[in-house]
Design an enzyme around this catalytic site. Structure first.
Site, PDB file in Angstrom:
ATOM      1  N   LYS A   1      34.456  41.963  15.978  1.00  0.00           N
ATOM      2  CA  LYS A   1      34.867  42.775  17.122  1.00  0.00           C
ATOM      3  C   LYS A   1      33.687  43.254  17.952  1.00  0.00           C
ATOM      4  O   LYS A   1      33.728  44.344  18.533  1.00  0.00           O
ATOM      5  CB  LYS A   1      35.729  43.960  16.652  1.00  0.00           C
ATOM      6  CG  LYS A   1      36.983  43.525  15.904  1.00  0.00           C
ATOM      7  CD  LYS A   1      37.702  44.672  15.251  1.00  0.00           C
ATOM      8  CE  LYS A   1      38.875  44.133  14.425  1.00  0.00           C
ATOM      9  NZ  LYS A   1      39.548  45.172  13.639  1.00  0.00           N
TER      10      LYS A   1
ATOM     11  N   HIS B   1      47.561  37.868  44.053  1.00  0.00           N
ATOM     12  CA  HIS B   1      47.604  39.163  43.373  1.00  0.00           C
ATOM     13  C   HIS B   1      48.280  40.226  44.233  1.00  0.00           C
ATOM     14  O   HIS B   1      48.948  41.124  43.699  1.00  0.00           O
ATOM     15  CB  HIS B   1      46.190  39.608  42.992  1.00  0.00           C
ATOM     16  CG  HIS B   1      45.728  39.058  41.684  1.00  0.00           C
ATOM     17  ND1 HIS B   1      45.355  37.754  41.543  1.00  0.00           N
ATOM     18  CD2 HIS B   1      45.626  39.627  40.457  1.00  0.00           C
ATOM     19  CE1 HIS B   1      45.007  37.532  40.278  1.00  0.00           C
ATOM     20  NE2 HIS B   1      45.174  38.657  39.596  1.00  0.00           N
TER      21      HIS B   1
END
Length: 582
Positions: free
Chosen positions: A392, A566
């Site tokens: 991570k 968008h």
């Protein structure tokens, strides 16, 4: 209107006279009203609902500010008096009228066919004329609708959770701290009940309501001890389908959980371009999860001795035997070491079957450390993870060595498809990829980020299929390559992803929604015939979907379509207040 009221009153008088059950001079509750009845009703209805709305708002504010409910202001006292007065009027008026209708109504024998016609006339007329003194209308149509409803600009009060006496006592004990919130499941033996009690206690402690967070309809027992602690509800994320993705001569409908507009549509367009061009192919390069503990010695020389011991080929078989005892599927692949002073970092890599494998590899590493402690008693284990794994976090070791599944996926997109479906051309795509994904990322000092938006697709698929979404950090490491082929007519596009960390068993994969998405892809659960094949197939699907997403977004950028799309699909005016220009 007065003439009509008089006519209706005359009709009613005739009906009552025929039945001989009501005297003409009998009094009714409506006769005591000095003002017209519809006006009086409107006033008291308005007063009642206005005062109720005001008092509820004050009650809500006191709960938020932790003010005792018995502390009242003069205005609140006036409101309470008005509430009682209006309530007495409404109950007295309608209550007395209701009693009169029970004891003074005509008997069945007294009605004739003519009387039935007159009753019908009176009943039909009652909804059209506000002559309440005659017809005893329950609700006047003259009452403004805004008085009877909460304004849209004010959030409605939440509906409280209904609790029995036993649950109410538990909630109070959680609020005061005598019962720990985390112990509710074990004490009650009912996960759903524990979640409801914890939620109610949280609302009372914080004064914040969770009316928009769903509680019912979730199997809280399925997450106990493995997915989430102290639940108070669950979050809904829409799931879209991109595809079919033609990968390695098989079609896949790819589930993507996201709240970003255009993402699924864009990936779907890339899948279409790949499908029309004959599909994509993938190659799995590596498959190995890693864990890297950090140990410390008194001297750097002693740490180097352990490093030499671990890297000796003769010792590897013994260490692998110890490691592999931790699981039926864990198989140690290699050990790499790094020294920082007198501290030693050892990176263990192993196959983990169809599981993502973090717990599996950690257990195997612990077995090896316990074994090494006998020969190196001065070894001090600082942590089972020393960040040399690396989990991570963006790290060069994952970009170079790989972690999880390392996959390459490629496709040749025909020139006609580039022009007609992607609305651009091969030359523009190749140039944009070089300047954006390669040179631009190098200028930014990117680590594994030589792509357009690989993390978008990775995260959406991870959430839909029950993976750990935090692992998108290293799983999104990707380099996108584009090159003109076949004398410049067609486009060769590829993505190389060295650290795709996925599994088809364990963790969130066993939840109902995520399990359904895995089943859609044909990779649900463990593959008994070929352990690990389901997880490897899922990794290739992730890479193939990233390939489609990269292809579509790069085409939109090359054609100047990004902002336009968008603005069309990824904007909402729902929560934006209207602003008037001066």
């Amino acid at each position: 209107m007065d003439a009509r009221c008089r006519s209706t009153k005359s009709t009613t008088t005739k009906v009552k006279a025929t039945t001989n059950t009501v005297n003409e001079d009998s009094t009714k509750s409506s006769d005591a009203q000095a003002l017209p009845l519809y006006f009086t009703n409107a006033v008291f209805f308005t007063l009642f609902f206005s005062v109720v709305y005001y008092l509820l708002g004050q009650w809500r504010m006191k709960i938020r500010n932790s003010v005792p409910l018995h502390f009242v202001t003069p205005l609140e006292i006036v409101a309470l008096v008005a509430l009682v007065a209006s309530l007495v009027y409404l109950i007295g008026f309608f209550g007395i009228d209701f009693v009169q209708s029970l004891f003074l109504r005509p008997t069945a024998e007294g009605w004739t066919s003519e009387d039935d016609d007159e009753r019908s006339i009176v009943k039909d007329d009652s909804g059209k004329v506000p002559c309440g003194a005659v017809l005893d209308c329950a609700v006047s149509p003259q009452v403004p609708p805004t008085v009877l409803s909460v304004p849209k600009s004010v959030d409605p009060l939440p509906v409280p959770i209904k609790l029995n006496e036993e649950d109410e006592e538990i909630v109070k004990s959680v609020v005061v701290g005598t019962t720990p919130s985390y112990s509710l499941e074990s004490k009650l033996g009912d996960c759903a009940r524990a979640a409801a009690i914890r939620r109610e206690a949280l609302q009372r402690i914080t004064g914040k309501f969770l009316s928009g967070l769903p509680l019912d309809g979730f199997d809280y027992a399925s997450i106990l001890g493995q997915c989430c602690e102290m639940p108070v509800g669950y979050v809904q994320i829409p799931v879209g389908i991109a595809g079919p993705l033609l990968l390695d001569e098989k079609e896949f409908s790819v589930p993507m959980a996201t709240t970003e507009g255009c993402l699924v549509a864009s990936t779907n367009r890339g899948c279409k371009a790949i499908h029309l061009s004959g599909g994509a192919n993938s190659v799995l390069l590596r498959d190995g999860m890693t864990r890297a503990p950090v140990v410390r010695f008194a001297t750097a020389k002693r740490a180097a001795q352990l490093k030499i011991f671990l890297e000796e080929p003769e010792n590897f078989e013994t260490l692998a035997l110890i490691f592999n005892k931790s699981s039926r599927f864990a198989r140690l692949q290699n050990i790499k070491c790094a020294i920082a002073g007198k501290n030693l970092y050892t990176r263990f890599s192993c196959s983990t079957g169809d599981a993502m494998g973090m717990n599996m590899v950690s257990k195997g590493v612990q077995n090896v450390l316990d074994f090494l402690q006998e020969d190196f008693p001065d070894m001090d284990v600082i942590g089972i993870s020393g960040n040399f794994c690396s989990d991570k976090k963006a790290a060069a070791v994952n970009w170079i060595e790989g972690r999880g599944k390392s996959v390459v996926c490629e496709a040749i997109i025909k020139g006609d498809v580039v022009r007609k479906v992607l609305k651009t051309n091969v030359e523009a795509l190749v140039e944009l990829n070089m300047l954006k994904n390669l040179a631009g990322s190098a200028i930014a000092g990117a680590l594994g980020g030589f792509n357009a938006h690989a993390s978008n697709i990775v995260t959406a698929i991870y959430i839909a299929t029950g993976q750990d979404p935090a692992q998108n950090v290293e799983s999104s490491h990707c380099i996108t390559m584009m090159e003109a082929v076949n004398d410049g007519r067609d486009l060769h596009v590829s993505v190389t992803m060295p650290s795709i960390e996925v599994g088809t068993i364990g963790g969130g994969t066993q939840l109902a929604s995520q399990s359904a998405c895995l089943n859609l892809l044909g990779v649900k659960g463990a593959n008994r015939e070929a352990p690990g094949s389901n997880a490897r197939l899922l990794a290739t699907i992730v890479a193939g979907s990233v390939l489609a997403g990269e292809l579509s977004l790069m085409s939109a950028l090359a054609a100047g379509q990004l902002v336009k799309s968008h603005l069309k699909y990824n904007r909402s005016s729902r929560d934006i207040p209207s602003v008037s220009s001066s």
